[in-house]
Design a protein around this motif. Structure first.
Motif, PDB file in Angstrom:
ATOM      1  N   ASN A 385       0.636  -1.057  -0.026  1.00  0.00           N
ATOM      2  CA  ASN A 385       0.036  -0.001  -0.111  1.00  0.00           C
ATOM      3  C   ASN A 385       0.796   1.188  -0.024  1.00  0.00           C
ATOM      4  O   ASN A 385       0.575   2.348  -0.556  1.00  0.00           O
ATOM      5  N   ASP A 388       2.580   1.795  -3.366  1.00  0.00           N
ATOM      6  CA  ASP A 388       1.530   2.311  -4.530  1.00  0.00           C
ATOM      7  C   ASP A 388       1.093   3.948  -4.018  1.00  0.00           C
ATOM      8  O   ASP A 388       1.071   4.770  -5.161  1.00  0.00           O
ATOM      9  N   ASP A 503       3.817  -0.596 -10.520  1.00  0.00           N
ATOM     10  CA  ASP A 503       3.090  -0.627  -9.436  1.00  0.00           C
ATOM     11  C   ASP A 503       3.861  -1.575  -8.638  1.00  0.00           C
ATOM     12  O   ASP A 503       4.917  -2.086  -8.807  1.00  0.00           O
TER      13      ASP A 503
END
Length: 796
Positions: A385, A388, A503
């Protein structure tokens, strides 16, 4: 005089501020030796300053001399105490007895501080009060050497102080002490020697490093209470200075004062105003600065209270009684305010307790969801998380984002030998090491097991290399647990955004690919992901998957390299060599797919396939050849560890009906082969089947004459490395070959030389009694069809 009062006020302010910082630091951690030295430093400065205050305000030269003598107890000790404090602050061990550092101060106190007439004070009255003018006596020069030497040594120790967590504090302390040293030397030593009359400024200047050192102690121990940011000290300093100034005005106030006349006020009214101002300043300090302000307000009001009481006793006049009552009332008010604040804080804390418990519960749930319970680092979900989110902020391109994938090369051995509990402790320690190397902005997470992920942002790609180098350097130091050392080298793979992914999942995958590439290249190194690394990994993955179906798809086949008898120059045997023809990549080299087969466990069925093919082909060769032929088949350590290898080979021997005595098993010597008793047991089991045994690549591994005597070995195969030395003219290689042949003959063993490629090599080997040779000089590995077609050329 105003100038005299001004410097007296500054000296008293220095005393008050220094004492406040000293009390707070010592109160926080009374067991800390560093705090003890700091408080002693503060006390020395206060003694020095109080002595100067007396010399400044008095009109009597006798009292001024006594003030100078008192101050000598401060400045004589201050520089030795400063050195001891720096030693403790920087974590250096005080070698020997540090009391020896105080020999010069004691000597100076005896000379300057005792009324023994060892030193004559030369004082002159000036607008700043009584000033000490140096005559540069022998003892003055002793002080100069002591002051300069101890100060420079303290600065040197600060410069040499290697700290990662206190770099900013180190710079502040070093700069402030350097400036204080230079300015203090100029104002108190050099300028007076040129006739410039100035009071001693060094104590006033030293209050700056005193405050900064308190800040350093605060950053070292965050639980310090009452020592706040630098601006709060400014409020304290200004408040105390203003209070002292008002007190000086109050002392010097007379009925005929020009100030009273200008304001058209009588003396009692003006004293009342001053008292109210003092009360306002005291309350302001308490309300604004909390604990620090309380201590400062109590000190200045207590000093005025004592002064007023002494004046009352000395003069027997009722004039100071209102002031005494006012000071007692202020101190009582300070106490009441502090009690009220403490009770208010307790009530607020009590009211918020349930909310705090709820927040703690939420934090615990968050920690369980996003943090690793062992290392206390973020876990994989948190890391993904965060990466990103970071990617969304990199649109300006000013920083490079890299993902580091760390895997420790030998951690499994720690779990196997020391236990999983020790392994967990080692992981916790190594996590701390990694955190200490990285910047605060970097993010490190435990991916799982002994794997860690690191998110790094740097302006240039070159800076990323510095990070990986720092990590590798830190991992060279062992983790010490209960006097046991555990070394943990690591393989690190690095992927960079956006070249290796846009990503988090892609970046982590490619960093993982690079990490495995680092392991494949020998471990304990860093590999940056690139197209070649990704292509190799993709190829490796596809070949690994393809290897699972290679046997079923008949992609594996066996080739045979002839072995020649040196005496007859005829073929006397073959070595069976497996090959793989992959539909996508063509002919795959054994050096590449054999390790894959060993890692996946496919080496066992592949090995059985090769053994059966070799057995069947030996029977076929025997039918077309009148001479007795042998067949050599390789067996790796991984295959020999298989508990069913002897049973499976026995079944194949029975099924094919091959002559067991014509079969030979080649085993490459290695450290693993020599160290595992189960392998020796397996060798004897193979020997009991009737198979002959050969040691392949002899002389390049872990050879032992003791094992040549003990193990049931029938043949030694000389490695190509020594054979090539014949052509290059290496006397050492030739001598080693002759020694190997002679040793084998003495032990009743046969000798075969691999990699024979020239006539010169063949002649040398034949001359010195080598039984068999194998190499491209006679033939490369051939398919069965090629052997049958060329049976005349290879002298069947």
């Amino acid at each position: 005089m105003l100038s005299t009062s001004l410097f007296a006020m500054l000296y008293i302010t220095v005393c008050t501020v220094s004492l406040v910082t000293g009390i707070l630091v010592l109160q926080n951690d009374r067991s800390s030796k560093t705090n003890h030295a700091y408080f002693a430093l503060v006390v020395s400065l206060i003694i020095w300053t109080l002595g100067l205050t007396v010399s400044t305000v008095t009109s009597s030269i006798t009292i001024a001399v006594w003030g100078q003598m008192v101050s000598s107890y401060g400045w004589a000790n201050l520089y030795a105490i400063l050195l001891v404090f720096v030693l403790r602050l920087t974590g250096r061990k005080e070698r020997g007895n540090h009391y020896a550092l105080f020999i010069p101060p004691i000597l100076l106190m005896v000379v300057y501080g005792l009324p023994l007439n060892l030193y004559a004070y030369n004082l002159e009255f000036s607008p700043f009060g009584w000033l000490f003018t140096s005559t540069n006596t022998f003892w003055d020069y002793v002080f100069y050497v002591y002051f300069t030497g101890y100060t420079l040594l303290s600065l040197f120790l600060l410069i040499a102080w290697k700290t990662e967590t206190e770099k900013h504090q180190k710079k502040q302390i070093l700069l402030s002490l350097s400036v204080a040293f230079l300015v203090g030397s100029a104002s108190d030593i050099y300028l007076p020697s040129f006739g410039v009359q100035l009071p001693q400024l060094a104590p006033i200047i030293l209050v700056v490093p005193i405050v900064l050192i308190a800040q350093a102690l605060r950053s070292r121990n965050p639980v310090v209470t009452g020592i706040d940011a630098a601006p709060r000290y400014t409020y304290i300093f200004v408040g105390v200075a203003l209070y002292v100034l008002i007190s000086v005005l109050q002392v010097r106030l007379t009925a005929s004062s020009s100030i009273l006349m200008a304001l058209n006020l009588n003396e009692s009214t003006f004293r009342g105003i001053i008292t109210q101002l003092q009360m306002f300043i005291s309350i302001y300090l308490v309300m604004r600065q909390k604990k620090t302000g309380v201590i400062a307000a109590l000190l200045i009001n207590g000093a005025n209270l004592v002064s007023s009481v002494l004046y009352l006793i000395r003069t027997n006049s009722p004039d100071p009684i209102p002031g005494i009552i006012s000071y007692i009332a202020v101190m009582l008010l300070i106490y009441l305010i502090r009690v009220f604040e403490q009770r208010s804080e307790w009530y607020i804390s009590h009211i918020d307790s349930q909310r705090s418990e709820l927040e703690k519960s939420q934090d615990r749930l968050y920690s369980l969801a996003f943090y690793d319970s062992l290392t206390k680092l973020p876990n994989r979900d948190y890391f993904i998380n965060h990466v990103d989110q970071t990617i969304t902020t990199l649109s300006d391109g000013r920083q490079k984002l890299a993902i580091l994938f760390l895997d420790f090369d030998s951690f499994k051995s720690i779990n196997d030998t020391a236990g999983h509990a020790t392994g967990d402790l080692v992981l916790s320690k190594i996590a701390q090491v990694l955190v200490s190397v990285l910047d605060k902005e970097d993010v490190i997470a435990r991916f799982g097991g002994d794997e860690f992920l690191v998110e790094v942002r740097r302006p240039k790609e070159e800076d990323l290399l510095l990070v990986t180098n720092a990590i590798m350097q830190a991992l060279k130091n062992p983790i010490v647990l209960e006097q046991e050392e555990y070394f943990l080298p690591a393989s690190i793979g690095v992927s960079i955004h956006p070249a290796d992914g846009r990503d988090a999942h892609t970046l982590i995958m490619n960093a993982d690919i690079a990490m495995y590439s680092a392991k494949a290249k020998g471990k304990n190194q860093v590999v940056f992901c690139n197209e070649e690394v990704k292509a190799q990994t993709t190829r490796r993955l596809r070949l690994t998957n393809g290897l699972y179906r290679a046997l079923d798809r008949n992609e594996l086949f066996v080739m045979y390299q002839p072995q020649m008898c040196t005496e007859t120059q005829k073929v006397c045997g073959f070595e069976a060599l497996v090959r793989w023809n992959n539909p996508e990549y063509g002919l795959v080299q054994p050096l590449f797919f054999i390790p894959l087969a060993e890692q996946t466990g496919l080496i066992r069925p592949i090995g059985m396939f090769v053994f059966e093919q070799a057995c069947r082909q030996l029977i076929a060769f025997q039918q077309t050849c009148q001479e007795r032929l042998t067949m050599s088949v390789n067996r790796s350590v991984v295959q020999l560890k298989d508990a069913r290898i002897v049973e499976n080979m026995k079944k194949i021997l029975k099924k094919t009906g091959v002559d067991v005595h014509a079969l030979q098993i080649e085993i490459t010597e290695s450290a693993t082969f020599l160290d595992e008793p189960i392998l020796l047991e397996r060798i004897f089991e193979l020997k009991q089947l009737g198979l002959s045994l050969a040691v392949d690549d002899f002389g390049t591994g872990h050879s032992s004459f003791s094992r040549l005597k003990t193990y049931p070995i029938d043949q030694l195969k000389i490695d190509i490395e020594f054979v090539q030395g014949i052509t290059t003219g290496s006397d050492k290689d030739k001598a080693l070959i002759k020694s190997i042949i002679q040793t084998a003959k003495n032990l009743g063993m046969e000798v075969l030389a691999e990699g024979v490629e020239t006539e010169e090599q063949l002649q040398f080997l034949s001359l010195h009694g080598c039984d068999k040779v194998q190499g491209f000089y006679f033939s490369k590995p051939l398919k069965v069809e090629e052997i049958i077609a060329n049976n005349q050329q290879i002298a069947f």
